[in-house]
Enzyme design. Structure first.
Site, PDB file in Angstrom:
ATOM      1  N   TYR A 164      -2.953  -0.277  10.551  1.00  0.00           N
ATOM      2  CA  TYR A 164      -2.587  -0.911   9.285  1.00  0.00           C
ATOM      3  C   TYR A 164      -1.200  -0.506   8.778  1.00  0.00           C
ATOM      4  O   TYR A 164      -0.484  -1.317   8.178  1.00  0.00           O
ATOM      5  CB  TYR A 164      -3.686  -0.470   8.332  1.00  0.00           C
ATOM      6  CG  TYR A 164      -3.660  -0.865   6.900  1.00  0.00           C
ATOM      7  CD1 TYR A 164      -4.127  -2.115   6.496  1.00  0.00           C
ATOM      8  CD2 TYR A 164      -3.268   0.043   5.919  1.00  0.00           C
ATOM      9  CE1 TYR A 164      -4.187  -2.433   5.155  1.00  0.00           C
ATOM     10  CE2 TYR A 164      -3.331  -0.280   4.580  1.00  0.00           C
ATOM     11  CZ  TYR A 164      -3.790  -1.520   4.202  1.00  0.00           C
ATOM     12  OH  TYR A 164      -3.849  -1.831   2.876  1.00  0.00           O
ATOM     13  N   SER A 185       0.869  -1.177   0.000  1.00  0.00           N
ATOM     14  CA  SER A 185       0.000   0.000   0.000  1.00  0.00           C
ATOM     15  C   SER A 185       0.903   1.223   0.000  1.00  0.00           C
ATOM     16  O   SER A 185       2.064   1.132   0.444  1.00  0.00           O
ATOM     17  CB  SER A 185      -0.834  -0.019   1.277  1.00  0.00           C
ATOM     18  OG  SER A 185      -1.427   1.238   1.507  1.00  0.00           O
TER      19      SER A 185
HETATM   20  N1  LIG Z   1      -8.827  -1.362  -0.763  1.00  0.00           N
HETATM   21  C1  LIG Z   1      -7.875  -0.449  -0.609  1.00  0.00           C
HETATM   22  O1  LIG Z   1      -8.153   0.773  -0.454  1.00  0.00           O
HETATM   23  C2  LIG Z   1      -6.439  -0.866  -0.647  1.00  0.00           C
HETATM   24  C3  LIG Z   1      -6.059  -2.177  -0.469  1.00  0.00           C
HETATM   25  N2  LIG Z   1      -4.726  -2.525  -0.463  1.00  0.00           N
HETATM   26  C4  LIG Z   1      -4.319  -3.895  -0.243  1.00  0.00           C
HETATM   27  O2  LIG Z   1      -4.788  -4.693  -1.318  1.00  0.00           O
HETATM   28  C5  LIG Z   1      -5.038  -6.023  -0.864  1.00  0.00           C
HETATM   29  C6  LIG Z   1      -6.435  -6.446  -1.281  1.00  0.00           C
HETATM   30  O3  LIG Z   1      -7.367  -5.551  -0.721  1.00  0.00           O
HETATM   31  P1  LIG Z   1      -8.918  -5.531  -1.101  1.00  0.00           P
HETATM   32  O4  LIG Z   1      -9.168  -6.421  -2.234  1.00  0.00           O
HETATM   33  O5  LIG Z   1      -9.328  -4.129  -1.148  1.00  0.00           O
HETATM   34  O6  LIG Z   1      -9.533  -6.156   0.242  1.00  0.00           O
HETATM   35  P2  LIG Z   1     -10.668  -7.247   0.447  1.00  0.00           P
HETATM   36  O7  LIG Z   1     -11.039  -7.215   1.881  1.00  0.00           O
HETATM   37  O8  LIG Z   1     -11.722  -7.073  -0.573  1.00  0.00           O
HETATM   38  O9  LIG Z   1      -9.907  -8.610   0.111  1.00  0.00           O
HETATM   39  C7  LIG Z   1      -8.986  -9.210   0.962  1.00  0.00           C
HETATM   40  C8  LIG Z   1      -9.214 -10.696   0.943  1.00  0.00           C
HETATM   41  O10 LIG Z   1      -8.235 -11.318   1.781  1.00  0.00           O
HETATM   42  C9  LIG Z   1      -8.908 -12.283   2.578  1.00  0.00           C
HETATM   43  N3  LIG Z   1      -8.203 -12.604   3.810  1.00  0.00           N
HETATM   44  C10 LIG Z   1      -8.216 -11.894   4.982  1.00  0.00           C
HETATM   45  N4  LIG Z   1      -7.526 -12.554   5.921  1.00  0.00           N
HETATM   46  C11 LIG Z   1      -7.074 -13.682   5.351  1.00  0.00           C
HETATM   47  C12 LIG Z   1      -6.329 -14.781   5.834  1.00  0.00           C
HETATM   48  N5  LIG Z   1      -5.914 -14.837   7.100  1.00  0.00           N
HETATM   49  N6  LIG Z   1      -6.031 -15.792   4.995  1.00  0.00           N
HETATM   50  C13 LIG Z   1      -6.455 -15.752   3.713  1.00  0.00           C
HETATM   51  N7  LIG Z   1      -7.189 -14.763   3.204  1.00  0.00           N
HETATM   52  C14 LIG Z   1      -7.491 -13.729   4.006  1.00  0.00           C
HETATM   53  C15 LIG Z   1     -10.242 -11.610   2.875  1.00  0.00           C
HETATM   54  O11 LIG Z   1     -11.177 -12.530   3.388  1.00  0.00           O
HETATM   55  P3  LIG Z   1     -12.325 -11.928   4.416  1.00  0.00           P
HETATM   56  O12 LIG Z   1     -13.152 -11.022   3.575  1.00  0.00           O
HETATM   57  O13 LIG Z   1     -13.028 -13.136   4.898  1.00  0.00           O
HETATM   58  O14 LIG Z   1     -11.555 -11.198   5.484  1.00  0.00           O
HETATM   59  C16 LIG Z   1     -10.591 -11.076   1.504  1.00  0.00           C
HETATM   60  O15 LIG Z   1     -11.225 -12.043   0.713  1.00  0.00           O
HETATM   61  C17 LIG Z   1      -4.833  -5.996   0.649  1.00  0.00           C
HETATM   62  O16 LIG Z   1      -3.569  -6.471   0.965  1.00  0.00           O
HETATM   63  C18 LIG Z   1      -4.943  -4.515   0.994  1.00  0.00           C
HETATM   64  O17 LIG Z   1      -4.236  -4.219   2.159  1.00  0.00           O
HETATM   65  C19 LIG Z   1      -3.750  -1.590  -0.679  1.00  0.00           C
HETATM   66  C20 LIG Z   1      -4.087  -0.280  -0.887  1.00  0.00           C
HETATM   67  C21 LIG Z   1      -5.428   0.200  -0.856  1.00  0.00           C
HETATM   68  C1  LIG Z   2      -0.286  11.997   2.639  1.00  0.00           C
HETATM   69  C2  LIG Z   2      -0.514  12.406   1.244  1.00  0.00           C
HETATM   70  C3  LIG Z   2      -1.518  11.875   0.457  1.00  0.00           C
HETATM   71  C4  LIG Z   2      -2.549  10.986   1.088  1.00  0.00           C
HETATM   72  C5  LIG Z   2      -2.572   9.684   1.050  1.00  0.00           C
HETATM   73  C6  LIG Z   2      -3.552   8.835   1.672  1.00  0.00           C
HETATM   74  C7  LIG Z   2      -4.586   9.390   2.558  1.00  0.00           C
HETATM   75  C8  LIG Z   2      -3.513   7.511   1.399  1.00  0.00           C
HETATM   76  C9  LIG Z   2      -4.380   6.493   1.890  1.00  0.00           C
HETATM   77  C10 LIG Z   2      -4.174   5.242   1.462  1.00  0.00           C
HETATM   78  C11 LIG Z   2      -4.852   4.048   1.881  1.00  0.00           C
HETATM   79  C12 LIG Z   2      -6.075   4.088   2.697  1.00  0.00           C
HETATM   80  C13 LIG Z   2      -4.294   2.877   1.516  1.00  0.00           C
HETATM   81  C14 LIG Z   2      -4.721   1.576   1.869  1.00  0.00           C
HETATM   82  O1  LIG Z   2      -3.981   0.635   1.732  1.00  0.00           O
HETATM   83  C15 LIG Z   2      -1.624  12.209  -0.999  1.00  0.00           C
HETATM   84  C16 LIG Z   2      -2.968  12.857  -1.254  1.00  0.00           C
HETATM   85  C17 LIG Z   2      -1.511  10.983  -1.864  1.00  0.00           C
HETATM   86  C18 LIG Z   2      -0.511  13.130  -1.503  1.00  0.00           C
HETATM   87  C19 LIG Z   2      -0.018  14.079  -0.517  1.00  0.00           C
HETATM   88  C20 LIG Z   2       0.417  13.428   0.732  1.00  0.00           C
END
Ligand SMILES: NC(=O)C1=CN([C@@H]2O[C@H](COP(=O)(O)OP(=O)(O)OC[C@H]3O[C@@H](n4cnc5c(N)ncnc54)[C@H](OP(=O)(O)O)[C@@H]3O)[C@@H](O)[C@H]2O)C=CC1
Ligand SMILES: CC1=C(/C=C/C(C)=C/C=C/C(C)=C/C=O)C(C)(C)CCC1
Length: 351
Positions: free
Chosen positions: A194, A183
């Site tokens: 997180y 992320s």
């Molecule tokens: N959505 C966002 O804004 C962002 C997401 N990410 C990252 O992207 C990845 C995918 O996220 P996203 O698709 O949005 O999330 P989701 O919650 O939609 O998908 C995550 C999946 O992982 C499964 N999971 C959770 N725990 C386990 C476990 N112990 N073993 C196996 N599977 C598990 C969940 O199952 P269950 O639903 O049962 O928990 C779910 O199916 C994550 O790593 C997240 O941190 C990064 C940046 C931004």
């Molecule tokens: C600090 C900062 C930002 C904010 C980022 C944020 C709020 C990210 C959140 C990300 C999440 C929720 C990720 C999940 O995995 C910008 C606007 C990019 C640019 C300027 C500096």
């Protein structure tokens, strides 16, 4: 012409420094050219791709994208029902799928299922996409210990177990690819449980990449994917001020990540704007020599690469940008939504 007479060790140091600077310039120029002229993508038909968290928003789209490129897919998720839903969609594309209900936090389960995959598919996994992730969605002091632990176990510890399960065969064949879905919050943070887990995931990934480079395992590639908020529901409500940067569409995020994976790009931040806060921390990668002075020095600098980071801007400068963007409090609406959801689900106590 004046010839500088320097002791040998100083000459070696200067030559190494010169080589490092030239290498840096070369890699910076190469990256700039690559952003304009995209390099050719590698074919992945015939690869065996394992995706964790395949029942979730991004995991499902990754499975479909890999299938579109002709890869055979292995889907792991703790939620068997959601995983089967993904499998159904992928099978409809005419691609071979294997599904397993796995909790990636349990190393015994990971190792056992890795053996099952090998037996069922009749070959080794060649691409591993560590995508499963969770967030507690609570303020630090309100977060139960178990939830904090779960975040670390899913987002970080699980990477150790899956890599230990699948990397040995990749190394043996000098062929493979390890993708970590981290992320942008693994590169810069905001108030949330997180972030520590994603920083750990980035640290794990980079250290793995260095180990492979140091061992000269050229055939096993690594890609670190760092997305901003994606509209999958995981961070429902999380937003910055004035919506200066709206959440990403999941399909866009996965397409960008796939582009990076298919050209063996080591790191991708999605969208590009999020490279800015990363640059403000100025991550500098350097190569320290290439054993050009064998026989002259006993210190073998061959393949020794090191990375160091420092903040370009003072901490307070980061704080004011965060305040301006509303990034310091971006999680609060999400945390509030999670708490009201939890209180609605909580059974009413008898009076
Ligand atoms: N959505 C966002 O804004 C962002 C997401 N990410 C990252 O992207 C990845 C995918 O996220 P996203 O698709 O949005 O999330 P989701 O919650 O939609 O998908 C995550 C999946 O992982 C499964 N999971 C959770 N725990 C386990 C476990 N112990 N073993 C196996 N599977 C598990 C969940 O199952 P269950 O639903 O049962 O928990 C779910 O199916 C994550 O790593 C997240 O941190 C990064 C940046 C931004
Ligand atoms: C600090 C900062 C930002 C904010 C980022 C944020 C709020 C990210 C959140 C990300 C999440 C929720 C990720 C999940 O995995 C910008 C606007 C990019 C640019 C300027 C500096």
């Amino acid at each position: 012409m004046m010839i500088l007479k320097l002791p040998q060790h100083k000459m070696i140091f200067l030559m190494d420094l010169q080589m490092m600077l030239l290498d840096m310039i070369y890699f910076i120029l190469r990256s700039s050219v690559r952003t304009v002229l995209r390099p050719r993508t590698k074919p992945i038909d015939g690869e065996l791709v394992l995706i964790t968290g395949a029942g979730g928003g991004l995991g499902r789209l990754f499975a479909q994208e890999f299938a579109k490129h002709g890869a055979e897919v292995v889907l792991w998720d703790v939620d068997g029902g959601a995983n089967e839903q993904t499998a159904k969609l992928v099978r409809e594309m005419g691609v071979k799928v294997h599904t397993y209900t796995v909790d990636v936090t349990s190393r015994e389960e990971v190792y056992r299922c890795a053996e099952l995959v090998r037996r069922d598919a009749g070959r080794d996994v060649t691409m591993l996409v560590n995508n499963a992730g969770v967030v507690a969605g609570k303020r630090m002091l309100d977060c139960p210990d178990e939830l904090m632990e779960r975040t670390m176990k899913v987002n970080c510890h699980a990477l150790f177990w899956t890599v230990k399960a699948f990397l040995p065969q990749m190394k043996a064949q000098n062929h493979g690819h390890i993708v970590t879905i981290a992320s942008v919050l693994g590169l810069f943070s905001t108030a949330c449980d997180y972030c520590a887990s994603k920083f750990a995931a980035v640290g794990f990934h980079e250290s793995l990449a260095h180990e492979l480079l140091a061992e000269e395992v050229e055939g096993v590639k690594t890609t670190l994917v760092c997305p901003y908020i994606v509209n999958t529901g995981m961070f429902e409500g999380c937003k910055i001020r004035y919506m200066l940067l709206p959440p990403l569409e999941p399909q866009y995020c996965v397409e960008q990540a796939m582009n990076a994976i298919l050209i063996d790009q080591p790191l991708v931040c999605i969208p590009r704007l999020t490279y800015l806060p990363v640059i403000s921390r100025a991550y500098v990668l350097c190569h320290l020599g290439r054993q050009r002075h064998e026989g002259v020095t006993q210190v073998h600098l061959h393949s020794l690469r090191s990375a160091f980071s420092f903040r370009l801007l003072p901490w307070e400068a980061n704080v004011v940008t965060y305040r301006f963007m509303g990034s310091d409090r971006c999680m609060y609406p999400f945390i509030d939504a999670m708490s009201s959801q939890a209180s609605r689900q909580r059974p009413v106590q008898a009076a």
